[in-house]
Structure formats: C-alpha cells, structure tokens
Design a protein around this motif. Structure first.
Motif, PDB file in Angstrom:
ATOM      1  N   GLU A  89     -15.319   3.586 -51.669  1.00 47.58           N
ATOM      2  CA  GLU A  89     -14.981   3.392 -50.217  1.00 47.58           C
ATOM      3  C   GLU A  89     -15.994   4.244 -49.025  1.00 47.58           C
ATOM      4  OE1 GLU A  89     -10.410   2.032 -50.915  1.00 47.58           O
ATOM      5  OE2 GLU A  89     -10.782   3.727 -49.638  1.00 47.58           O
ATOM      6  N   VAL A  90     -16.045   3.695 -48.191  1.00 47.22           N
ATOM      7  CA  VAL A  90     -17.191   4.062 -47.100  1.00 47.22           C
ATOM      8  C   VAL A  90     -16.221   4.073 -45.780  1.00 47.22           C
ATOM      9  CG1 VAL A  90     -19.123   4.044 -45.924  1.00 47.22           C
ATOM     10  CG2 VAL A  90     -19.140   3.699 -48.276  1.00 47.22           C
ATOM     11  N   ILE A  91     -16.162   5.285 -45.159  1.00 47.32           N
ATOM     12  CA  ILE A  91     -15.344   5.285 -43.838  1.00 47.32           C
ATOM     13  C   ILE A  91     -16.585   4.965 -42.781  1.00 47.32           C
ATOM     14  CG2 ILE A  91     -14.076   6.668 -42.161  1.00 47.32           C
ATOM     15  CD1 ILE A  91     -12.702   7.994 -44.713  1.00 47.32           C
ATOM     16  N   ILE A  92     -16.260   4.113 -41.798  1.00 42.63           N
ATOM     17  CA  ILE A  92     -17.317   3.829 -40.652  1.00 42.63           C
ATOM     18  C   ILE A  92     -16.388   3.649 -39.272  1.00 42.63           C
ATOM     19  CG2 ILE A  92     -18.334   1.992 -39.672  1.00 42.63           C
ATOM     20  CD1 ILE A  92     -19.504   1.093 -42.394  1.00 42.63           C
ATOM     21  N   PHE A  93     -16.954   4.212 -38.427  1.00 47.69           N
ATOM     22  CA  PHE A  93     -16.047   4.529 -37.107  1.00 47.69           C
ATOM     23  C   PHE A  93     -16.335   3.269 -36.215  1.00 47.69           C
ATOM     24  CE2 PHE A  93     -16.053   8.870 -38.706  1.00 47.69           C
ATOM     25  CZ  PHE A  93     -14.912   9.142 -38.619  1.00 47.69           C
ATOM     26  N   GLU A  94     -15.448   2.530 -35.755  1.00 49.30           N
ATOM     27  CA  GLU A  94     -15.678   1.447 -34.785  1.00 49.30           C
ATOM     28  C   GLU A  94     -15.664   1.805 -33.306  1.00 49.30           C
ATOM     29  OE1 GLU A  94     -15.286  -2.821 -37.147  1.00 49.30           O
ATOM     30  OE2 GLU A  94     -13.573  -1.838 -36.397  1.00 49.30           O
ATOM     31  N   PRO A  95     -16.354   0.996 -32.433  1.00 42.59           N
ATOM     32  CA  PRO A  95     -17.470  -0.136 -32.665  1.00 42.59           C
ATOM     33  C   PRO A  95     -18.596   0.708 -33.494  1.00 42.59           C
ATOM     34  CG  PRO A  95     -17.422   0.888 -30.385  1.00 42.59           C
ATOM     35  CD  PRO A  95     -16.211   1.431 -30.946  1.00 42.59           C
ATOM     36  N   ALA A  96     -19.069  -0.096 -34.461  1.00 45.10           N
ATOM     37  CA  ALA A  96     -20.144   0.477 -35.219  1.00 45.10           C
ATOM     38  C   ALA A  96     -21.588  -0.094 -35.212  1.00 45.10           C
ATOM     39  CB  ALA A  96     -19.742   0.699 -36.823  1.00 45.10           C
TER      40      ALA A  96
END
Ligand code: PMP
Length: 385
Positions: free
Chosen positions: A117-124
C-alpha cells in the motif's frame, strides 16, 4: 493485416488522455491563451544553452554513466549542503534521472510489490497512482483539506497497516500551491518512527517558493531523510521542461535498490545537459532568484484579476494559482473549464482530475509561468467573465 486479436486487459483501465493534453489541445483548437499545462513560455538562460552547445561540440554525446555524470552529482551534493546543510555522498547517494517523472517511477518500481500500500495525498500529481498500480501496488488516498490543502495528520496513522510501504509527499504542491511547514515535517517524522515506510518526496518545485518561506525538504530532518527518496527536476528549476533532467537523493541502502530499477528503465540520461547543469548550479545566483522571479509573476496575475469575480486561493509555491469560480457558476469544473476555452479564449486545468473520485470544489488551476503580456491578456479575459 495480422492484427493482435487477443483480449487486451488494460493494466490501467481508468486511464485516458491526460487532462493537460486535453486542455492544451482545446486551447490550440480555439486559439486560447493557454494557462493550462505547467510550462514556461519565456526563453531559458542563454548561458545554459551555451554550456550545452559547448559540451555537444566538444564531443560529450555518448552515454552518461548510469548514476549520472560525476560533475553533476558533485555539484548537487554541494548545493544541498549549502542550501540545507544536508550530506549526500555524490557516488553512493545521488543519481541523475531523465526528469522527475522517471525518478518517481523508478523509485516506486524499486520498492513497491504486489499488494503493497502507498499513501497519496489528494489532489495529487497524476503520475503517482498509475506508477503504483503498474507495479501491482494499492493506492490509499488521504485528502488534503479544502480550501487550505493542508494534511490532516490525525487521519494518517489510521491509514497505516502492515502492508503500508510508502508515503508520497509533494512540497511545494502541484496543483494547489500549498507548502509543508516545519511542523508538518516533524509530525511526519514522528509518525514514521519505528515503521519501515519509505517516503517519496517530490520536491521538483523546491526553488519556486514565495514570501521568504523556507522550503522544508525531507533532507533537513535526519530521521526522515534516512527513509526518504528526494526527487528534483532541473526542467522545473531552469524553465526547460523539455530537457527532462532530474535527480534522486537517498541514503545508500535505499539508493542501491533505486538504481537496480533505474538502470533498466532508462539506464542513463542526456549527457551534454548534465555537464552544462553541473557548471550552472555551481553558482547559487543561478537559482536563488527563482522564488522572487515567480512571486512577481504570481503577484502580477493576482493584481490583474483582483477585480474579477473569481476568488483567489492562497499560493505559496509552484507556478500554479487556484481560482474558485463558485461565485460565477455552479457548473462542474470540467464543463466550466471547457466553456472558458470555447467562449472566452482562456485555458486552465480543472482540479477534479487530480482526485481519484473526481471531487469537485469549483476551482481551476492557472499556470502563471508566462510572459508579462500573456499574464496581462489572461487577466483581461478573466475580468470580463
Ligand atoms: N512532480 C510534479 C509535482 C510535477 O508537477 C512534475 C511536472 N509537471 C513532475 C513531478 C515531473 O517533472 P519532470 O518534468 O522533470 O518529469
């Protein structure tokens, strides 16, 4: 014709043409002022062009080493020492890449396996999630809080589990122009303590930061730096997005793995450009002016639209300004952006494509890395809407 008749099972079924290509295409078709895609419309440094020409004419036209030319790795090491007090070993901890996007991809390919799993902050920025998915990983989306686009730090620990392998951060932030401050970085550092989670820190706009704000690079936080890959892009820094030359900094245990992927993705990048940039960045004056340079453009843009009906959101870095049009229309972002091109002759980028579920806050992103005349013309148009 012998066509492929098998069933193509797309690895990226949701992916269509990027919003930047769509808006730029529309802008061309309608001869619109194009503030959509993030690229400067003014010339780059003559000195830099002369250096590239010099190295090309002097025969530096064959493959560079896989890690990048030593002169450039040395110059980057010195630059990070000078700017942040950081120590990156030029041979073991610095690698030159074919731009930021390739650096991000190779970092993800090196560390992410199936079901990680990879955490991405949106908007990205749009390259992160597909790179994770192409490598079998799963994206977990955290939301930056509208309208300030700050990280909700209370949400993050709840997202961690044994499968979490990476967190991707981006400061200054595309598309919002928000920046992470020292407290943000300290919280991230504390939160990751004792966890084997790699930080992929997209810092391609490191020099494009305003109001004398200090860019809070991961390299300034020793415990964070030890688990981070820091990505930079000279295309952004020197208004030469077409040169596709960037770099990765990482402690040697992470760098060893990064290189295993990097060498089979691109192997090496443009040789004469690397030599030219190594000369150029040795003089800090060649990049120190950039914050003020772009701040003036931001301020000109804001000045020209302050009497418009758009609401101007804060912008502390990058060359993107978000404008809220909720006082003008309740159309969705895509429809409103298309209308701006077709009916008013100005192209911007809707922010909803930067969200996986297309969240719509009625804001558009305008790129102000443009000549004065372009900004003024854009201002005139926006004030008439
Ligand atoms: N990250 C972000 C946030 C960007 O905006 C961009 C360029 N649009 C990149 C990475 C890619 O940089 P490069 O052009 O050097 O590949």
């Amino acid at each position: 014709m012998d066509l492929f008749r098998g069933n193509i099972q797309s690895k990226l079924p949701q992916t269509g043409t990027s919003i930047f290509a769509v808006m730029t295409g529309l802008a061309k078709e309608h001869n619109a002022v194009n503030l959509s895609q993030g690229f400067p419309d003014f010339p780059i440094s003559e000195e830099l062009i002369d250096r590239v020409t010099y190295y090309m004419k002097s025969g530096y036209n064959q493959y560079a080493p896989m890690t990048g030319v030593a002169e450039l790795r040395n110059a980057i090491s010195q630059m990070f020492k000078l700017n942040h007090g950081a120590d990156y070993h030029p041979d073991k901890e610095i690698n030159i890449t074919a731009g930021g996007t390739q650096a991000l991809y190779a970092a993800i390919a090196a560390f992410i396996r199936k079901d990680d799993e990879v955490i991405i902050f949106e908007p990205a920025y749009d390259s992160y999630a597909p790179a994770v998915q192409l490598n079998g990983g799963i994206v977990k989306y955290a939301q930056l809080e509208f309208p300030g686009f700050r990280i909700n730090w209370d949400e993050l620990p709840r997202m961690f589990n044994h499968r979490t392998k990476m967190v991707i951060i981006n400061t200054p932030h595309n598309p919002t122009g928000s920046v992470l401050d020292e407290e943000d970085m300290l919280r991230l550092e504390r939160m990751l303590k004792g966890r084997d989670i790699v930080v992929l820190s997209d810092e391609v706009y490191e020099h494009l930061i305003f109001e004398d704000i200090q860019h809070q690079s991961v390299c300034r936080f020793p415990n964070l730096a030890r688990k981070s890959l820091l990505v930079g892009s000279f295309g952004k820094t020197f208004h030469a997005t077409g040169w596709k030359t960037g770099f990765v900094l990482a402690p040697d245990n992470l760098m060893r793995e990064f290189r295993k992927a990097h060498q089979f993705i691109v192997f090496a990048s443009n040789t004469p450009v690397q030599y030219a940039i190594s000369d150029y960045i040795t003089n800090p004056a060649n990049y120190e002016y950039l914050g003020q340079f772009y701040q003036k453009k931001r301020d000109l843009f804001i000045e020209k639209i302050k009497s418009s009906r758009f609401n101007i959101l804060p912008c502390y870095g990058t060359y993107f300004q978000l404008l809220d049009y909720s006082g003008i229309s309740d159309e969705n972002e895509m429809d409103f952006a298309v209308k701006l091109v077709k009916e008013h002759g100005i192209a911007a980028v809707p922010v909803s494509p930067f969200y996986h579920n297309k969240s719509d806050h009625k804001v558009l992103r305008f790129c102000f890395a443009k000549q004065q005349a372009t900004i003024e013309k854009a201002g005139e148009i926006l004030c008439r809407i």
